[in-house]
Design a protein around this motif. Sequence first.
Motif, mmCIF file in Angstrom:
data_model
loop_
_atom_site.group_PDB
_atom_site.id
_atom_site.type_symbol
_atom_site.label_atom_id
_atom_site.label_comp_id
_atom_site.label_asym_id
_atom_site.label_seq_id
_atom_site.Cartn_x
_atom_site.Cartn_y
_atom_site.Cartn_z
ATOM 1 N N UNK A 1 33.227 19.426 36.058
ATOM 2 C CA UNK A 1 33.180 18.055 36.635
ATOM 3 C C UNK A 1 34.777 17.779 37.180
ATOM 4 N N UNK A 2 35.462 18.581 36.705
ATOM 5 C CA UNK A 2 36.830 18.167 36.965
ATOM 6 C C UNK A 2 37.699 19.727 37.374
ATOM 7 N N UNK A 3 37.923 19.915 38.682
ATOM 8 C CA UNK A 3 38.552 21.125 38.997
ATOM 9 C C UNK A 3 40.010 21.298 38.526
ATOM 10 N N UNK A 4 40.753 20.237 37.925
ATOM 11 C CA UNK A 4 42.051 20.195 37.553
ATOM 12 C C UNK A 4 41.877 21.057 36.203
ATOM 13 N N UNK A 5 40.769 21.189 35.542
ATOM 14 C CA UNK A 5 40.620 21.828 34.089
ATOM 15 C C UNK A 5 40.458 23.469 34.273
ATOM 16 N N UNK A 6 40.475 23.978 35.492
ATOM 17 C CA UNK A 6 40.170 25.224 35.455
ATOM 18 C C UNK A 6 41.315 26.009 35.603
ATOM 19 N N UNK A 7 40.998 27.457 35.093
ATOM 20 C CA UNK A 7 42.177 28.352 35.301
ATOM 21 C C UNK A 7 41.798 29.317 36.478
ATOM 22 N N UNK A 8 42.442 28.656 37.620
ATOM 23 C CA UNK A 8 42.208 29.431 38.978
ATOM 24 C C UNK A 8 42.888 30.674 39.005
ATOM 25 N N UNK A 9 43.701 31.189 37.963
ATOM 26 C CA UNK A 9 44.133 32.419 38.077
ATOM 27 C C UNK A 9 43.217 33.802 37.844
ATOM 28 N N UNK A 10 41.863 33.110 37.343
ATOM 29 C CA UNK A 10 40.922 33.778 36.632
ATOM 30 C C UNK A 10 39.476 33.955 37.770
ATOM 31 N N UNK A 11 39.727 33.237 38.931
ATOM 32 C CA UNK A 11 38.875 33.068 39.772
ATOM 33 C C UNK A 11 38.323 34.419 40.410
ATOM 34 N N UNK A 12 36.950 34.486 40.400
ATOM 35 C CA UNK A 12 36.492 35.860 40.830
ATOM 36 C C UNK A 12 35.269 35.696 41.553
ATOM 37 N N UNK A 13 34.891 36.622 42.666
ATOM 38 C CA UNK A 13 33.725 36.831 43.412
ATOM 39 C C UNK A 13 32.736 37.470 42.655
ATOM 40 N N UNK A 14 31.511 36.768 42.473
ATOM 41 C CA UNK A 14 30.303 37.449 41.794
ATOM 42 C C UNK A 14 29.032 37.173 42.626
ATOM 43 N N UNK A 15 28.663 38.345 43.122
ATOM 44 C CA UNK A 15 27.201 38.341 43.752
ATOM 45 C C UNK A 15 26.381 37.937 42.901
ATOM 46 N N UNK A 16 25.154 37.302 43.415
ATOM 47 C CA UNK A 16 24.268 36.776 42.561
ATOM 48 C C UNK A 16 23.176 37.715 41.710
ATOM 49 N N UNK A 17 23.093 38.814 42.173
ATOM 50 C CA UNK A 17 22.346 39.801 41.399
ATOM 51 C C UNK A 17 22.814 41.037 41.321
ATOM 52 N N UNK A 18 23.958 41.279 41.623
ATOM 53 C CA UNK A 18 24.572 42.634 41.454
ATOM 54 C C UNK A 18 26.068 42.401 41.364
ATOM 55 N N UNK A 19 26.865 43.575 41.055
ATOM 56 C CA UNK A 19 28.454 43.528 40.992
ATOM 57 C C UNK A 19 28.812 44.479 41.875
ATOM 58 N N UNK A 20 30.038 44.354 42.360
ATOM 59 C CA UNK A 20 30.826 45.404 43.191
ATOM 60 C C UNK A 20 32.075 45.895 42.020
ATOM 61 N N UNK A 21 31.908 47.450 41.833
ATOM 62 C CA UNK A 21 32.661 48.001 40.962
ATOM 63 C C UNK A 21 34.020 48.428 41.647
ATOM 64 N N UNK A 22 35.120 48.516 41.136
ATOM 65 C CA UNK A 22 36.282 49.060 41.748
ATOM 66 C C UNK A 22 36.325 50.312 41.721
ATOM 67 N N UNK A 23 36.711 50.878 42.750
ATOM 68 C CA UNK A 23 37.011 52.597 42.767
ATOM 69 C C UNK A 23 38.478 52.914 42.233
ATOM 70 N N UNK A 24 38.436 53.663 41.054
ATOM 71 C CA UNK A 24 39.790 54.081 40.626
ATOM 72 C C UNK A 24 40.609 54.825 41.565
ATOM 73 N N UNK A 25 41.872 54.904 41.583
ATOM 74 C CA UNK A 25 42.820 55.427 42.640
ATOM 75 C C UNK A 25 42.316 57.213 42.529
ATOM 76 N N UNK A 26 42.249 57.796 41.572
ATOM 77 C CA UNK A 26 41.916 59.343 41.633
ATOM 78 C C UNK A 26 40.760 59.413 42.342
ATOM 79 N N UNK A 27 39.574 58.831 41.862
ATOM 80 C CA UNK A 27 38.362 58.853 42.623
ATOM 81 C C UNK A 27 38.559 58.356 44.045
ATOM 82 N N UNK A 28 39.211 57.491 44.326
ATOM 83 C CA UNK A 28 39.290 56.918 45.893
ATOM 84 C C UNK A 28 40.065 58.030 46.690
ATOM 85 N N UNK A 29 41.113 58.553 46.034
ATOM 86 C CA UNK A 29 41.787 59.676 46.692
ATOM 87 C C UNK A 29 40.996 60.751 47.033
#
Length: 907
Positions: A622-650
């Motif tokens: 109920x109070x956005x001033x009490x949040x740690x906005x440095x840790x905000x993250x995008x979250x799909x409702x029923x799945x998640x996006x995994x990050x591609x590590x650089x060696x695999x990306x290359x």
Amino acid sequence: MRCLLASAGGLLLRDAGMLLRRRSCSGPLLLIGVAVCLFYQTLMVARNRLRFGQQPAAAEVRRKLSAELLAETGALVSTLDALQAQLSASQSQRRRAVVLTGQHLTSDTEVQLYEQVLQKMDYEVQMSRYAETSSFLRSSPGVGGWSLLLCLSSSERSCLRRISFSHLQHYQMINLIPALMEAFSDAGGGLCHFYTHSHLKDLPMRPYSCGPTNRKLQIPQDRMNVYVLVTSTRPLASFLHDVVVVLTNQELRGRPTKLRTFLLEQLGPADSHQALGQIKKVIGELLQAAISTSDRKQRCVLCYQLLTFTVLFSGSITPEIIQVDTDLTFPALKDPFDRQIIREQILEDTLHFTVTSDTEGRRLGGCTDMNHVCLSDDELLLLLRFQQQIKNPSAFQLLYPSCSSSSPSSSSSGLPTVSDLLVRISCYYELQRNSSYRTDEDHEPTNQDALSSGQEAVGGPCVDPHLRQIYTDPPLSLTPSFSPWVKDYRAEVAFDTVTVRIRPEPISSACRVHLDEHGGPRMANYPVGLGSSTISILVTDDSGPRPVVMTIYTVHMYRESRPSLPMFGDHVMCSFIQDCGLPVQPGQACGLQPSIRSQSPLHTCTSGHAPGRWEVPCLSCSDKRTCDWRAVAWQPDSCYHRLVDRPLLQDCMTDRKVLFIGDSTNRGMMYFLMERVNSSLRDWGKAHDTLAYRNLNGGRTQVAYSYYPQFWVEKKQRPTFRQALQQLLDRSRPLVNSNRTVLVVGGVQWLNSDHLRTVREVLDRESLAKIQVVVKSLGIGFHLPVDGIRSLTLKEIQDLYKENMDIIATAKHYGYEVIDTFSITVGRYKEFLQGRCACHFHQVEKLWSLGSPGDATNTPSRLGSTRTGSELSSGSASGSSAYHVKGPVNQVYSEILLSRLCPSSAD
């Protein structure tokens, strides 16, 4: 007391000789006495001649009287000048001014104006909020070591309550006159209380606040605000500022103009001259009435008061006064900058007009001979001040006493009064100007008509290329405080400040001001992106064939990130889809809501447009001033996006070509991909054409980019989307008809379903139907009222949401991947970075020193958390220069792009 000789007939020279032998009267003051007596005797003779018809024509009497006034009063004026010079030369002690700001901040432009002007006039300036807290006023109210006291509007009550006006030193000046404050204040009944005096009921007034129920009525539309400076009440002396604010039935907005110019436009030469005289007469009569009804008899010699008279012309040259304010008011001016600028212009003119360097801290002497006319120190000081004000060029013209509306009066002894002397001095200068500058019968010259006020005429050369002030809304606290001689400033604004309106004002009206470029606007709304941004102010001389930049001022702005509270203990997870400040989906909740996660195990997302929301840890949802906005993250409702590590990306990007077509937001995704694949970004530019990069991934990956749409090109010559796409394909050949070739298309808000249909047609024709196509959907932007570009209403932004859903549906129909950037950006619409469109969620910064080589295997698995520059650019040589793409929102949808290009590598 100071002697001023008065006599009659043959006793004049004898008494003058007696006074020459008196040691108590100094030379200049004796000359004043002689001049006054000569002048008064000449005046009486002229009046008697006129009364008894000794002259054949009244015109001849007026002519001769004018000549005699110029000659005889000239002696008095010359002696006053000599005394003024003598007193000024002896002034040695630096004067002190106290400014009581009240609720005004020291960074307010009005406060800065007072400080700058007074310091130029060699004042030591002290700022305090109220009289009670000022060290100079607290110990001995009304007296002390100060010379000038300025009470701003929000500190006036403190001044009137704490300052003893009856105990002021004769050299002390205050910008308030208690008698006028009492007469015209709402607490005292305003103009209505004049009706309680039977002899004042015939005054030309129509107070809009008076009536049987004392209910305020609507102020008439056709009116004029006139600004009056009263410098003395006993006797009355007042002046009229040459700027007024008018509002007529033909105009929707009030406008500032010169009083004479407006009257001439409305009434013509003859009637405008009479109307000006009537304005002076009516205001003078009301001021005299106000003084006569006041119970305050004490006189503050150097006090002054600015008043606003609201004047109504109702089909006649004789005006009616409908309101009087004891402050400067500008109700007809809708633009806050106009109000602020005109207010400060009048205040600055007032300071220069009233604050002089003549007699501060000095007693003028005395004369004890009771057989002669004597002026007190205060009376002589008033005379000196009036003479200096009326003779010097300024924006003020004399209102009262005027030569045409006043007649000589005498004291009970038959000798001239101080009021008489004021009248005659005013007549002297009026006659002098008339004889030198009159061009026709309908023109009445004044100080500002005859002499330049120090500003070049509009259209002349810019000889003083400096700013008088930088006005902003909301007001910015500039560091250092503004000065015309300082060119660089810094300012910080809070996270919720997303726009700043700026209007710089030059000192000289001949100079022009442009924002950012030669042809830039004089005033503009700027979107303030997160972090640093710069506003350039160019002062130019436009008098020649081409504008010449004379001076450049720079304001470096820094907008703070969203306030964040680090999480050290228990917290809850909160989520949001949209901000309540921009409800794009009316049927959805806005703001923070408790996060409800599915209990079933999450799987990796199979598309880039899976519905989702932002999640952030807070102490309370109920109070956005009490949040740690440095840790905000995008979250799909029923799945998640995994990050591609650089060696695999290359490895995934080996032998692939990625083609981008779109605007700068698409380009931001491209540079993010290049930095992630190559471990650093070595090349960067704000390209608005075609780019090609072949040095990625050890030369194993190629990237190309084409800017679309080219909005700066004339519409008829602007390449179509089909042409731009065809050109990009041709310049990128050879191309493989498989997912080894990737086309990323999209932008902020130009994309629609027809463009996707064109993509399909062009690829089919070029035998490239099997390449991978990724559609970057729409994004938030253009939602702020910024000058020079289009601005969307809330309804239009809500329509964009529907358009975005159509784009996603069309892309799925063609089998294209979609990155739903609209849903990702809308909830964080305030977190845009530099750019007038407020649509950029990325920014490229230069890194001068890079860390040691390494890999990115420890990259956070949740999208949106901030990574450092060293993490993103690891692997590059130490000490060399490179670039880094920053922006957490851009990072989210760019990482989703990489996960869709390399889905197997992300599993």
